[in-house]
Scaffold this active site. Structure first.
Site, mmCIF file in Angstrom:
data_model
loop_
_atom_site.group_PDB
_atom_site.id
_atom_site.type_symbol
_atom_site.label_atom_id
_atom_site.label_comp_id
_atom_site.label_asym_id
_atom_site.label_seq_id
_atom_site.Cartn_x
_atom_site.Cartn_y
_atom_site.Cartn_z
ATOM 1 N N GLY A 74 -24.474 -0.691 50.851
ATOM 2 C CA GLY A 74 -23.942 -1.548 52.120
ATOM 3 C C GLY A 74 -24.949 -2.705 52.573
ATOM 4 O O GLY A 74 -24.997 -3.130 53.367
ATOM 5 N N HIS A 126 -42.398 -19.484 50.567
ATOM 6 C CA HIS A 126 -41.836 -18.135 50.841
ATOM 7 C C HIS A 126 -42.676 -17.545 52.079
ATOM 8 O O HIS A 126 -43.841 -17.809 52.056
ATOM 9 C CB HIS A 126 -41.754 -17.246 49.719
#
Lengths: 473, 473
Positions: free
Chosen positions: B419, B216
């Site tokens: 959102g 990562h």
């Protein structure tokens, strides 16, 4: 929902009755056989058990097979030979003991019923003692033909709940701190905590077949009592008073029942959803027709995956704080009829209840699990399926993981509790889960056909209901 | 670590360059071919790119293949034809533009390098626009032969950060609220928020082979600036002042870099761990030998799965708040040398840095990703493995899910942001994960042999390091 209130914070093993270590297991089998020999002689007990369950006709068959399995002394069924089922209905006995007996016998009955649906694997029975007080029995079957994972756990724990924990619980149990009537915090604190007692059963079943739904249920009883002495060591007058009031058993500071049963299909079948909800509604309606509608609403609200804007499952029932007005925050009504939004005034039931009728409600709901779920499992567990169905099942189980790790109050509480028994807390997680980027049916790409004309249709129908929960009855 | 600071809160799609819908994809391929035609003619650009990367010798080969792939106009590689790589080293350009150009070119380089390791699948390239301001490009490859899932995302977003969000960030960025010098809250609030700008790249690679480690990384630049007007609509004198100071570009209220690169093996190989850490250390040491030791410690601390009492992986580097003393909470030292414990006084570097040298550090670390990880992937990706290895890999990936959903600040922030682009936030989750009750190697039953004499040994060695992080260099 695994919290103090649902009892999944057992400590590391103190002793183990069974083990996945073959040598240890051999010893346990012989132990099991000895218990079995005792049990086989307990005909009176068997008869009493049969009577106990006679008000739940649809469960009788399972009850019978539970008794048979128990008598044949399989070590994969928890031992109940020391329990007296008459205690459950004995109003002279304290609620603690009645609930404990009930959940232990129900665990036995359910484990037996589920074991009968499995061909490949047997339950592992782990009994543990909690160092700080209490015990538990975890029955888990995994990697089977019918079940990917099925866990049925009971725990009975007690100890002292420190003020910080009472304050934390107060958020969910309106004004719990004030309700206790004790100064709990600061330099003037009267007590260093309150004794608590919790008994409950929790279950998660993840079937192997994608067409058979996942089910979860949990019923629990929680009690806070007066400490015998105050913080300064002097006798507590309220403890003496509480002992007097009920002549022997101590009147608690607060008590409540909590719980629920909910269904999470990977592929929705309307008939299954209707049968499941009808069965729960019938069980609740026997006690108060105001219960079911409020608790179904609460269920849909609680199991909401906010970031997905979808429900974990298709509902069932869910409630907390089921107590009497005397013990409730708002004394003119029953909190459990709220839909979980503490800001709004709880709905009221016009019926009068006492602890007896609320306990009877809990038992009806607990007893309703097998008739609500087993027929659904039975008609779906051998449906042929392909890799695509299994992949979607794994994706949906990823959502289950998301809910449990991100939102579930009890799981969060359990993970934050030092010394908690992690294996019990995370038993609810599925055997397999999957996360696909831009996954096509439940994500942004729902208009994406999978190949054949109507592929993806069943997934879309399921998602529609998860996004817009339905009443079903 | 995906947060405002690591830029993973893009909004729902505004437009899409690619799609998994076959018809849409066909349109996009032709669009890609047109871009490709333009790109193939851009030899000057290609040459400039080659120069740009010449200080990172080990990446040159990958760079070449990236250029080749780009020229052959595969739609599975993000378009960089509009970028001018010279901007990166142009000290006259604002840092925003330099960082944006850097992360976009690095994304292109990494996607190309990873694509070359895969035989079965190609990257899906999704470009999106954020309604509130900004854009992103997500490149994801999944279900491949080499990669279960590989995601390389950039985002460049800007907008107004409301006071509540600044306060929330302040917890991680000591005294950020005070540092702004604005009254942000209450009836006397001077401004209704501060303009922010964030650019960064984040990557997660979950290889298919259990012997190849998950990796990562994330590097980001964040800026808060003065609003042109105050809450009452009048001109902001500090904005005018800031414009004057730097002659054109606005001097920010605060800015910082953050990031890190960390490795999560399923099966630990010491050689891999050493190579990975040595490569990162060499990149950091070129700028300040105080960086690596502090950032390795911070990494082990951040990626800690508290309820498991084990690390998510074996380390790497991790830091935040990399800025100049002028912008730091404690002006006599650099916050990024802290190990993440804000209560203790941050460690000091004796070297003087300017924004230029910190940006150079970020670029060295970004450039170090391919040489740190690719050789490890290459030597493990074809190792033969069996079902038991794959099962353990899935179990370890379950731990990855637990960390990301329960602890990762950025994931939590992203899930709470209405959102937010969920697919980007949860791209970090593995394709497959597994939870076994009483799992034998990493759980309570570590003394349990799997069959053959030394089976379970490698798992135990790996777990030992995860429980007791090691320095490696």
């Amino acid at each position: 929902m695994n919290s103090v209130r649902n009892l999944s914070f057992p400590a590391p093993f103190h002793r183990r009755f069974t083990s996945s270590n073959p040598a240890a297991r051999k010893r346990l089998i012989s132990l099991g056989q000895r218990f079995g020999a005792l049990a086989a002689g307990g005909l009176a007990l068997a008869a009493a058990l049969a009577t106990l369950q006679s008000n739940s006709n649809s469960a009788l068959q399972c009850e019978q097979s539970a008794m048979d399995a128990w008598k044949s002394s399989k070590p994969s069924i928890p031992d109940i030979s020391h329990l007296d089922p008459k205690v459950i209905e004995d109003t002279q006995k304290p609620m603690r003991q009645r609930m404990e007996t009930y959940v232990k016998l129900l665990q036995h009955r359910i484990v037996t019923a589920l074991a009968a649906e499995e061909q490949a694997e047997t339950f592992l029975v782990d009994a543990w003692l909690r160092k700080q007080g209490g015990e538990g029995i975890s029955c888990v079957l995994q990697n089977g033909k019918t079940f990917d994972k099925a866990g049925v756990n009971i725990s009975v724990v007690h100890g002292i709940l420190p003020p910080a924990a009472i304050a934390q619980m107060s958020a969910d149990h309106g004004n719990l701190v004030q309700k206790t009537g004790y100064m709990l915090d600061g330099p003037d604190a009267e007590v260093s905590g309150l004794p608590f007692y919790a008994a409950g059963l929790s279950l998660v079943v993840h079937p192997h077949n994608p067409f058979a739904p996942t089910v979860h249920f949990n019923y629990r009883y929680f009690e806070l009592t007066h400490p015998p002495t105050l913080k300064d060591g002097s006798p507590n007058p309220r403890y003496e008073e509480a002992k007097k009031t009920t002549g022997g058993a101590t009147e608690p500071v607060a008590w409540w029942f909590g719980g629920g049963t909910d269904l999470t299909p990977t592929y929705l079948f309307d008939d299954d959803a209707k049968h499941f909800h009808h069965t729960l509604k019938a069980a609740a309606d026997r006690h108060d027709t105001a219960f079911y509608p409020a608790w179904k609403k609460w269920c849909d609200k609680y199991f909401w995956i906010k970031h997905r804007n979808e429900a974990r499952g298709i509902g069932g029932i869910f409630f907390d704080d089921l107590t009497l007005p005397t013990y409730a925050a708002q004394r003119d009504s029953y909190i459990p009829l709220s839909d979980g939004d503490k800001a709004t005034r709880p709905l009221s039931s016009s019926n009068a209840h006492d602890q007896e009728s609320l306990f009877a409600t809990i038992r009806s709901l607990g007893d309703a699990f097998i008739p609500a779920y087993l027929p659904v499992l039975q008609r779906r567990k051998t449906t042929p399926f392909d890799e695509a169905h299994a992949a979607w099942q794994a994706i949906r189980r990823g959502r289950y993981v998301e809910f449990n790790l991100v939102y579930d109050r009890g799981t969060k509480f359990g993970l934050q509790t030092p010394g908690a028994r992690l294996e019990s807390i995370l038993m609810s997680l599925p055997l397999k889960a999957r996360w696909e980027y831009m996954e096509r049916w439940s994500g942004a790409e729902t208009d994406m056909p999978r190949g054949a004309k109507d592929e993806g249709k069943h997934e879309k129908v399921t998602m529609e209901i998860l996004r817009h929960p339905k009443d079903w009855v």
